[in-house]
Motif scaffolding. Structure first.
Motif, PDB file in Angstrom:
ATOM      1  N   PHE A   1       0.961  -1.076   0.250  1.00  0.00           N
ATOM      2  CA  PHE A   1      -0.052   0.153  -0.068  1.00  0.00           C
ATOM      3  C   PHE A   1       0.538   1.129   0.158  1.00  0.00           C
ATOM      4  O   PHE A   1       0.779   2.521  -0.853  1.00  0.00           O
ATOM      5  CB  PHE A   1      -1.061  -0.283   0.890  1.00  0.00           C
ATOM      6  CG  PHE A   1      -2.339  -0.591   1.051  1.00  0.00           C
ATOM      7  CD1 PHE A   1      -2.822  -0.930  -0.117  1.00  0.00           C
ATOM      8  CD2 PHE A   1      -2.597  -1.678   2.214  1.00  0.00           C
ATOM      9  CE1 PHE A   1      -4.110  -2.099   0.265  1.00  0.00           C
ATOM     10  CE2 PHE A   1      -3.251  -2.425   2.130  1.00  0.00           C
ATOM     11  CZ  PHE A   1      -3.999  -3.196   0.805  1.00  0.00           C
ATOM     12  N   ALA A   2       2.106   1.408   1.153  1.00  0.00           N
ATOM     13  CA  ALA A   2       2.797   2.263   0.851  1.00  0.00           C
ATOM     14  C   ALA A   2       3.285   3.023  -0.339  1.00  0.00           C
ATOM     15  O   ALA A   2       3.609   3.732  -1.519  1.00  0.00           O
ATOM     16  CB  ALA A   2       3.653   2.082   1.829  1.00  0.00           C
ATOM     17  N   THR A   3       4.450   1.524  -1.614  1.00  0.00           N
ATOM     18  CA  THR A   3       4.654   1.685  -2.851  1.00  0.00           C
ATOM     19  C   THR A   3       3.368   2.667  -4.119  1.00  0.00           C
ATOM     20  O   THR A   3       3.739   3.478  -4.471  1.00  0.00           O
ATOM     21  CB  THR A   3       5.126   0.715  -3.148  1.00  0.00           C
ATOM     22  OG1 THR A   3       5.990   0.102  -1.964  1.00  0.00           O
ATOM     23  CG2 THR A   3       6.195   0.824  -4.232  1.00  0.00           C
ATOM     24  N   VAL A   4       1.935   1.833  -3.535  1.00  0.00           N
ATOM     25  CA  VAL A   4       0.576   2.459  -4.800  1.00  0.00           C
ATOM     26  C   VAL A   4       0.729   4.549  -4.013  1.00  0.00           C
ATOM     27  O   VAL A   4       0.799   4.778  -5.137  1.00  0.00           O
ATOM     28  CB  VAL A   4      -0.387   1.978  -4.191  1.00  0.00           C
ATOM     29  CG1 VAL A   4      -1.523   2.148  -4.949  1.00  0.00           C
ATOM     30  CG2 VAL A   4       0.385   0.316  -4.767  1.00  0.00           C
ATOM     31  N   GLY A   5       0.815   3.957  -2.700  1.00  0.00           N
ATOM     32  CA  GLY A   5       0.637   5.676  -2.608  1.00  0.00           C
ATOM     33  C   GLY A   5       1.962   6.561  -3.259  1.00  0.00           C
ATOM     34  O   GLY A   5       1.679   7.545  -3.495  1.00  0.00           O
ATOM     35  N   ILE A   6       2.894   5.780  -3.446  1.00  0.00           N
ATOM     36  CA  ILE A   6       4.007   7.123  -3.562  1.00  0.00           C
ATOM     37  C   ILE A   6       4.048   6.947  -5.028  1.00  0.00           C
ATOM     38  O   ILE A   6       4.162   8.985  -5.623  1.00  0.00           O
ATOM     39  CB  ILE A   6       5.878   5.766  -3.382  1.00  0.00           C
ATOM     40  CG1 ILE A   6       6.049   5.799  -2.015  1.00  0.00           C
ATOM     41  CG2 ILE A   6       6.152   6.763  -4.231  1.00  0.00           C
ATOM     42  CD1 ILE A   6       7.126   5.011  -1.502  1.00  0.00           C
ATOM     43  N   VAL A   7       3.766   5.658  -5.770  1.00  0.00           N
ATOM     44  CA  VAL A   7       3.860   6.071  -7.004  1.00  0.00           C
ATOM     45  C   VAL A   7       2.286   6.721  -7.713  1.00  0.00           C
ATOM     46  O   VAL A   7       2.363   7.884  -8.421  1.00  0.00           O
ATOM     47  CB  VAL A   7       3.652   4.828  -7.899  1.00  0.00           C
ATOM     48  CG1 VAL A   7       3.098   4.582  -9.883  1.00  0.00           C
ATOM     49  CG2 VAL A   7       4.846   4.079  -7.446  1.00  0.00           C
ATOM     50  N   TYR A   8       1.354   6.685  -6.515  1.00  0.00           N
ATOM     51  CA  TYR A   8      -0.054   7.340  -6.922  1.00  0.00           C
ATOM     52  C   TYR A   8       0.045   8.924  -6.694  1.00  0.00           C
ATOM     53  O   TYR A   8      -0.772   9.839  -7.638  1.00  0.00           O
ATOM     54  CB  TYR A   8      -1.463   6.515  -5.685  1.00  0.00           C
ATOM     55  CG  TYR A   8      -2.704   7.656  -6.120  1.00  0.00           C
ATOM     56  CD1 TYR A   8      -3.516   7.602  -6.786  1.00  0.00           C
ATOM     57  CD2 TYR A   8      -3.007   8.087  -5.086  1.00  0.00           C
ATOM     58  CE1 TYR A   8      -4.892   7.992  -7.203  1.00  0.00           C
ATOM     59  CE2 TYR A   8      -3.665   8.663  -4.767  1.00  0.00           C
ATOM     60  CZ  TYR A   8      -4.543   8.952  -6.125  1.00  0.00           C
ATOM     61  OH  TYR A   8      -5.616   9.523  -5.823  1.00  0.00           O
ATOM     62  N   GLY A   9       0.599   9.637  -5.573  1.00  0.00           N
ATOM     63  CA  GLY A   9       1.233  10.747  -5.485  1.00  0.00           C
ATOM     64  C   GLY A   9       1.055  11.421  -6.293  1.00  0.00           C
ATOM     65  O   GLY A   9       1.518  12.263  -6.993  1.00  0.00           O
ATOM     66  N   SER A  10       2.807  11.121  -6.930  1.00  0.00           N
ATOM     67  CA  SER A  10       3.250  11.600  -7.967  1.00  0.00           C
ATOM     68  C   SER A  10       2.254  11.547  -8.929  1.00  0.00           C
ATOM     69  O   SER A  10       3.191  12.974 -10.023  1.00  0.00           O
ATOM     70  CB  SER A  10       4.703  10.557  -7.593  1.00  0.00           C
ATOM     71  OG  SER A  10       5.594  10.393  -6.250  1.00  0.00           O
ATOM     72  N   LEU A  11       2.536  10.482  -9.581  1.00  0.00           N
ATOM     73  CA  LEU A  11       1.261  10.591 -10.586  1.00  0.00           C
ATOM     74  C   LEU A  11       0.102  11.454 -10.536  1.00  0.00           C
ATOM     75  O   LEU A  11      -0.099  12.261 -10.905  1.00  0.00           O
ATOM     76  CB  LEU A  11       1.029   9.417 -10.989  1.00  0.00           C
ATOM     77  CG  LEU A  11       1.495   8.543 -11.478  1.00  0.00           C
ATOM     78  CD1 LEU A  11       0.713   6.795 -12.009  1.00  0.00           C
ATOM     79  CD2 LEU A  11       2.596   9.233 -12.531  1.00  0.00           C
ATOM     80  N   ALA A  12      -0.614  12.147  -9.310  1.00  0.00           N
ATOM     81  CA  ALA A  12      -1.612  13.023  -9.211  1.00  0.00           C
ATOM     82  C   ALA A  12      -1.147  14.032  -9.341  1.00  0.00           C
ATOM     83  O   ALA A  12      -1.778  15.319  -9.735  1.00  0.00           O
ATOM     84  CB  ALA A  12      -2.689  12.132  -7.186  1.00  0.00           C
ATOM     85  N   CYS A  13       0.049  14.567  -8.533  1.00  0.00           N
ATOM     86  CA  CYS A  13       1.034  16.093  -8.644  1.00  0.00           C
ATOM     87  C   CYS A  13       1.412  15.719  -9.985  1.00  0.00           C
ATOM     88  O   CYS A  13       1.343  17.281 -10.835  1.00  0.00           O
ATOM     89  CB  CYS A  13       2.178  15.988  -7.745  1.00  0.00           C
ATOM     90  SG  CYS A  13       1.494  16.026  -6.133  1.00  0.00           S
ATOM     91  N   LEU A  14       1.355  15.156 -10.995  1.00  0.00           N
ATOM     92  CA  LEU A  14       1.499  16.054 -11.809  1.00  0.00           C
ATOM     93  C   LEU A  14       1.189  16.395 -12.979  1.00  0.00           C
ATOM     94  O   LEU A  14       0.915  16.701 -13.801  1.00  0.00           O
ATOM     95  CB  LEU A  14       2.582  14.236 -12.873  1.00  0.00           C
ATOM     96  CG  LEU A  14       4.516  14.113 -12.418  1.00  0.00           C
ATOM     97  CD1 LEU A  14       4.660  12.494 -13.590  1.00  0.00           C
ATOM     98  CD2 LEU A  14       4.767  15.654 -13.335  1.00  0.00           C
ATOM     99  N   ALA A  15      -0.477  15.532 -12.476  1.00  0.00           N
ATOM    100  CA  ALA A  15      -2.033  15.605 -13.416  1.00  0.00           C
ATOM    101  C   ALA A  15      -1.642  17.171 -13.019  1.00  0.00           C
ATOM    102  O   ALA A  15      -2.208  17.938 -14.051  1.00  0.00           O
ATOM    103  CB  ALA A  15      -2.672  14.704 -13.340  1.00  0.00           C
ATOM    104  N   LEU A  16      -1.530  17.100 -11.597  1.00  0.00           N
ATOM    105  CA  LEU A  16      -2.328  18.579 -11.215  1.00  0.00           C
ATOM    106  C   LEU A  16      -1.737  19.981 -12.039  1.00  0.00           C
ATOM    107  O   LEU A  16      -1.679  20.964 -12.150  1.00  0.00           O
ATOM    108  CB  LEU A  16      -2.351  18.775  -9.932  1.00  0.00           C
ATOM    109  CG  LEU A  16      -3.609  17.972  -9.124  1.00  0.00           C
ATOM    110  CD1 LEU A  16      -3.297  18.364  -7.555  1.00  0.00           C
ATOM    111  CD2 LEU A  16      -4.805  18.925  -9.882  1.00  0.00           C
TER     112      LEU A  16
END
Length: 571
Positions: free
Chosen positions: A295-310
């Motif tokens: 879950f932590a690893t998914v959060g790392i990648v997910y959070g970064s991709l969400a920031c890139l989209a914003l």
């Protein structure tokens, strides 16, 4: 230093903000009213938080740094004998840095609010809630009884709810309700896990439970307890997919609310995992560690991709929302380090905890300042020709924003580097019995997250500090100037060309006077108000700590490492 003095210092640090919160609601004495009652209560907030900071610094100065694994400044007295609940407080190398950071950030927020009070119904109520929030967070890091831990953990919900709902911005009521509903739901599950441990082990004392290291608790009980406790703590951490309350809360919260939410409240969840789950139920922690790492690893990648989209042009991303999603990624490294169950990984998690609090607290201060000057945190507006362009119009503010961004992306020599690196090292060689192949995969994906983090933070710096190069070129062509000329950088008031992005044209900013934004005024002044004196006072300590933690990580690791090895059973 006399241990009794340290004991009183710790008690005072926890109790003083609670008493100060009550005093803030009373009328000020005639000799202390100043110009008006609002100034008096704001000064009261600065005074109380300053006194609490002094007590925590006294505690740090008198702490026995040669034996950081030992609980010091201990208070242990009966409270509810029938239930075996005790008033048990103490501090070791794990909790001491969190106590000092909490006191520092709260003092800086009180100082900042003295000069820039957020709009809301009552200054006295704001100060009282700020002090109540400080009391709850300090108590969370100081108490050594499971029941007291739960009570302190829940205390912070009320003041943070009202800080968001009453002093927040657009969408504040919905964001405040989501914050409360998520955290209360998680806390109910956590309470069941804490009670299960206490009843099965016959004590709620966290020190005794850690010394027993799971003795008296069956493997099944440990797994159920860690799952229940972990869910409640993971909501606050925040762990994907239980993070969805966080972006709304940060976006709607006032500046100081965002600083304390990111810098202090998120740390309560990860601290609880280290203090409770790892030493008290080691078999349960070992069984569930791979799931936490995943879950932590998914959060790392997910959070970064969400920031890139914003951060991409045309997305109309909110800068505060972007920093909130970045916290999901950064706290993912903390959770990954804990999930390795190794001294290296857990020490990295605790270091990243402190680094995130300092750096992200600074980032939210800076984003609040940018929004206060320009009236928006919309990235497309900030990147437009009449947008921020901070390097040219407010160079000190632009330099500080760039500094905080590169610290957040983990540049070597700054605070953000060491914690994430140690968490990756821990994943490279996890604890015995954990599947190394799975953890190597987690490590590789987390390393990809560091690259994505650099990408979005550098994009933010380029767009906010330099403006949008395409729009500068289009504006220069329309006015017959070379692309990137001075007029383009400063935004001399020219209309946005027909070829410019429609979103930017719709959100092009009018330049505010020194007192703040003036929506609807014609763009003409080239220079924004740069960093003010009170802003320097609130931000410079965080800048200094970011550098010191990056250059001398052994100061913090020397405190945490012996305590971590003791909690992990002397490994």
């Amino acid at each position: 230093m006399n241990d009794t003095l340290l004991q009183y210092a710790l008690i005072g640090a926890v109790v003083l903000p609670l008493l100060g919160a009550g005093a803030a609601l009373l009328p000020a004495p005639p000799g202390l009213r100043g110009r008006d009652p609002e100034q008096a209560v704001l000064r009261h907030g600065v005074t109380v938080t300053g006194a609490v900071l002094a007590l925590t610094l006294l505690l740090a100065a008198g702490f026995d740094h040669d034996d950081p694994a030992r609980m010091q400044a201990v208070t242990d007295a009966d409270w509810i004998p029938a239930l075996g609940v005790r008033l048990h407080l103490g501090v070791d190398g794990i909790s001491l840095p969190l106590l000092v950071m909490t006191a520092l950030l709260t003092f800086l927020c009180a100082l900042y609010s003295y000069f820039r009070m957020p709009a809301g119904p009552s200054t006295a109520g704001f100060v009282a809630l700020l002090l109540l929030l400080e009391a709850g967070t300090l108590a969370t890091f100081a108490v050594l009884d499971l029941v007291l831990f739960f009570l302190a953990f829940e205390t912070v919900l009320v003041p943070m709810y009202f800080l968001i709902a009453r002093w927040g911005e657009k969408g504040r009521e919905r964001a405040a309700w989501r914050f409360v509903l998520f955290t209360v739901a998680g806390s109910v599950v956590m309470l069941l896990g804490l009670l299960l441990v206490g009843v099965e082990a016959g004590t709620f004392d966290m020190v005794r439970l850690a010394e027993q290291h799971g003795d008296g608790l069956s493997r099944t009980v440990q797994i159920v307890a860690v799952a229940a406790i972990g869910i409640g703590l993971a909501v606050k951490a925040p762990m994907w997919p239980l993070h969805s309350w966080l972006p709304d809360a940060h976006t709607a919260a006032p500046t100081v609310g965002s600083v304390l939410l990111a810098g202090v409240l998120l740390k309560m969840g990860t601290y609880g995992l280290v203090r409770i789950a790892l030493p008290i139920a080691p078999d349960g922690a070992h069984a569930l560690a791979p799931y936490l790492a995943a879950f932590a690893t998914v959060g790392i990648v997910y959070g970064s991709l969400a920031c890139l989209a914003l951060a991409r042009p045309g997305a109309r991303g909110d800068l505060k929302r972007l920093i909130a999603y970045s916290s999901v990624g950064h706290m993912g490294f903390v959770l990954l380090g804990i999930a390795t169950l190794t001294p290296t990984g857990v020490n990295g998690a605790l270091f990243a905890n402190i680094a995130h609090g300092i750096v992200t607290g600074l980032l939210f201060f800076l984003v609040g300042a940018v929004k206060g000057r320009l009236g928006t945190a919309d990235l497309d507006a900030l990147a437009g020709t009449t947008g921020a362009a901070l390097y040219a119009r407010a160079p000190r503010l632009g330099a500080l924003l760039a500094f905080a961004a590169v610290a957040s992306l983990g540049l070597p020599g700054l605070a953000g580097f060491w914690g994430e690196m140690l968490a990756l090292f821990g994943a490279f060689a996890p604890a015995e019995g954990l599947h190394r192949g799975a953890y190597l995969t987690f490590m590789a994906l987390a390393a990809l997250g560091t690259l994505l983090t650099a990408a979005y933070l550098l994009t933010v710096v380029r767009r906010v500090c330099m403006g949008d190069p395409a729009e500068r070129a289009a504006e220069g062509a329309a006015e017959g100037r070379p692309a990137g000329g001075a007029g383009a950088v400063h935004g001399g008031g020219a209309a946005v060309p027909a070829g410019a992005r429609p979103a930017a044209a719709a959100t092009a900013l009018a330049l505010p006077p020194a007192g703040g934004p003036a929506p609807g005024t014609a763009a003409g002044a080239a220079v924004l108000p740069d960093v003010r004196g009170y802003e320097f006072a609130a931000w410079v300590p965080l800048v200094v700590l970011t550098v010191l933690a990056g250059l001398w990580p052994a100061v913090l690791l020397g405190l945490t490492d012996p305590a971590v090895r003791t909690l992990l059973g002397g490994s």
